[in-house]
Write an enzyme that holds these catalytic residues in place. Structure first.
Site, PDB file in Angstrom:
ATOM      1  N   HIS A 150       0.737  -1.140  -0.078  1.00 24.73           N
ATOM      2  CA  HIS A 150       0.128   0.058   0.099  1.00 24.73           C
ATOM      3  C   HIS A 150       0.826   1.272  -0.047  1.00 24.73           C
ATOM      4  O   HIS A 150       0.631   2.173  -0.736  1.00 24.73           O
ATOM      5  CB  HIS A 150      -0.848   0.041   1.276  1.00 24.73           C
ATOM      6  CG  HIS A 150      -1.633   1.253   1.512  1.00 24.73           C
ATOM      7  ND1 HIS A 150      -2.990   1.315   0.988  1.00 24.73           N
ATOM      8  CD2 HIS A 150      -1.424   2.336   2.118  1.00 24.73           C
ATOM      9  CE1 HIS A 150      -3.308   2.385   1.192  1.00 24.73           C
ATOM     10  NE2 HIS A 150      -2.693   3.112   1.791  1.00 24.73           N
ATOM     11  N   GLU A 151       1.781   1.079   0.990  1.00 24.56           N
ATOM     12  CA  GLU A 151       2.572   2.369   0.864  1.00 24.56           C
ATOM     13  C   GLU A 151       3.443   2.830  -0.318  1.00 24.56           C
ATOM     14  O   GLU A 151       3.880   3.775  -0.698  1.00 24.56           O
ATOM     15  CB  GLU A 151       3.512   2.220   2.200  1.00 24.56           C
ATOM     16  CG  GLU A 151       2.989   2.200   3.623  1.00 24.56           C
ATOM     17  CD  GLU A 151       1.743   3.508   3.739  1.00 24.56           C
ATOM     18  OE1 GLU A 151       1.991   4.769   3.025  1.00 24.56           O
ATOM     19  OE2 GLU A 151       1.076   3.336   4.367  1.00 24.56           O
TER      20      GLU A 151
ATOM     21  N   HIS B 164       1.626   4.135  -2.894  1.00 32.31           N
ATOM     22  CA  HIS B 164       1.813   5.762  -2.855  1.00 32.31           C
ATOM     23  C   HIS B 164       2.859   6.331  -3.508  1.00 32.31           C
ATOM     24  O   HIS B 164       2.671   7.340  -4.253  1.00 32.31           O
ATOM     25  CB  HIS B 164       1.528   5.945  -1.282  1.00 32.31           C
ATOM     26  CG  HIS B 164       0.312   5.956  -0.511  1.00 32.31           C
ATOM     27  ND1 HIS B 164      -0.813   6.761  -1.218  1.00 32.31           N
ATOM     28  CD2 HIS B 164      -0.171   5.368   0.516  1.00 32.31           C
ATOM     29  CE1 HIS B 164      -1.890   6.490  -0.489  1.00 32.31           C
ATOM     30  NE2 HIS B 164      -1.291   5.674   0.474  1.00 32.31           N
TER      31      HIS B 164
ATOM     32  N   GLU C 126      -6.173   6.971  -1.360  1.00 33.03           N
ATOM     33  CA  GLU C 126      -5.961   5.623  -0.416  1.00 33.03           C
ATOM     34  C   GLU C 126      -6.699   4.571  -1.235  1.00 33.03           C
ATOM     35  O   GLU C 126      -6.233   3.683  -1.110  1.00 33.03           O
ATOM     36  CB  GLU C 126      -6.645   6.155   0.833  1.00 33.03           C
ATOM     37  CG  GLU C 126      -6.001   6.992   1.807  1.00 33.03           C
ATOM     38  CD  GLU C 126      -4.561   6.459   2.021  1.00 33.03           C
ATOM     39  OE1 GLU C 126      -4.506   5.253   2.048  1.00 33.03           O
ATOM     40  OE2 GLU C 126      -3.605   7.383   2.519  1.00 33.03           O
TER      41      GLU C 126
END
Length: 235
Positions: A144-145, A148, A220
């Site tokens: 997930h990070e 980003h 997100e």
């Protein structure tokens, strides 16, 4: 990793420049209003210069500022083997340089990415997160990070936060100021300008915060989608 995973990032960057332009117009508008009321062109000049300096500092030093505020420590492979391996493998899958890895002594489970671009990116996790997650869950958080970073969210988030904060700062100064006595204007015109300035000062930080929250929510969702593609394990 499919080559078009981050194609939407290019469209989002264009939206970022549009957002920056919109905020810059607001900043110049507030600065002009200050200078009009106070009959001081220097206020507008200061607002423009200050906004540019804030953007430059946040762009080049955002990662160092965030890491310093959280007292983060550089992670090593020996002390954080599972975390290191997950980040290394997923970085290869995503076709991204492996970000620097930091750990924060904090019982709260949390993780974030920062930096100005993929070549100067940082991923930071808390010790609380490392204690409660297994390997698969940790891989999901890292994906997930990392998404980003691949989606260029770290730059977008920095721009949104800095510009929103600057508008709020100007607005707060406007509301707290008692020096409304411009010279060379009739009372009626002066009153209209003051009312307009107060309304703008109240609405500007609210609008800035709403835009920032809207960006965060959308980004997100995109990071979740990209992370699922990275791990090939949507659950």
């Amino acid at each position: 990793m499919t080559p078009n995973l981050y194609t939407q990032a290019d469209r989002n960057i264009r939206k970022t420049w549009l957002l920056m332009s919109s905020f810059l117009i607001v900043v110049i508008g507030i600065g002009w209003l200050f200078s009009y009321i106070y009959q001081s062109p220097g206020i507008l000049f200061f607002a423009v210069i200050f906004s540019i300096l804030m953007n430059v500092v946040s762009y080049w030093y955002s990662d160092k500022i965030v890491l310093s505020l959280h007292k983060a420590k550089l992670a090593t492979r020996e002390d954080n083997l599972d975390l290191w391996n997950a980040l290394e493998n997923l970085s290869i899958t995503a076709g991204l340089p492996m970000p620097r890895l930091y750990v924060v002594e904090d019982a709260s489970p949390n993780a974030f990415a920062t930096g100005r671009d993929k070549d100067h990116a940082v991923i930071c996790v808390t010790t609380g997160l490392l204690r409660i997650l297994n390997k698969n869950e940790l891989e999901g958080v890292v994906a997930h990070e990392l998404s980003h970073i691949g989606n260029r969210d770290i730059l977008i988030s920095t721009v949104a936060v800095v510009l929103a904060g600057f508008v709020a700062l100007l607005s707060d100064f406007f509301l707290r100021s008692r020096l409304f006595g411009g010279r060379g204007r009739n009372n009626q015109a002066q009153g209209v300008v003051i009312i307009a300035g107060i309304v703008l000062a109240i609405l500007a930080p609210i609008a800035a915060t709403l835009i920032q929250l809207a960006i965060s929510r959308r980004r997100e969702f995109l990071a979740d989608s990209s992370g699922a593609l990275l791990t090939r394990f949507p659950e």
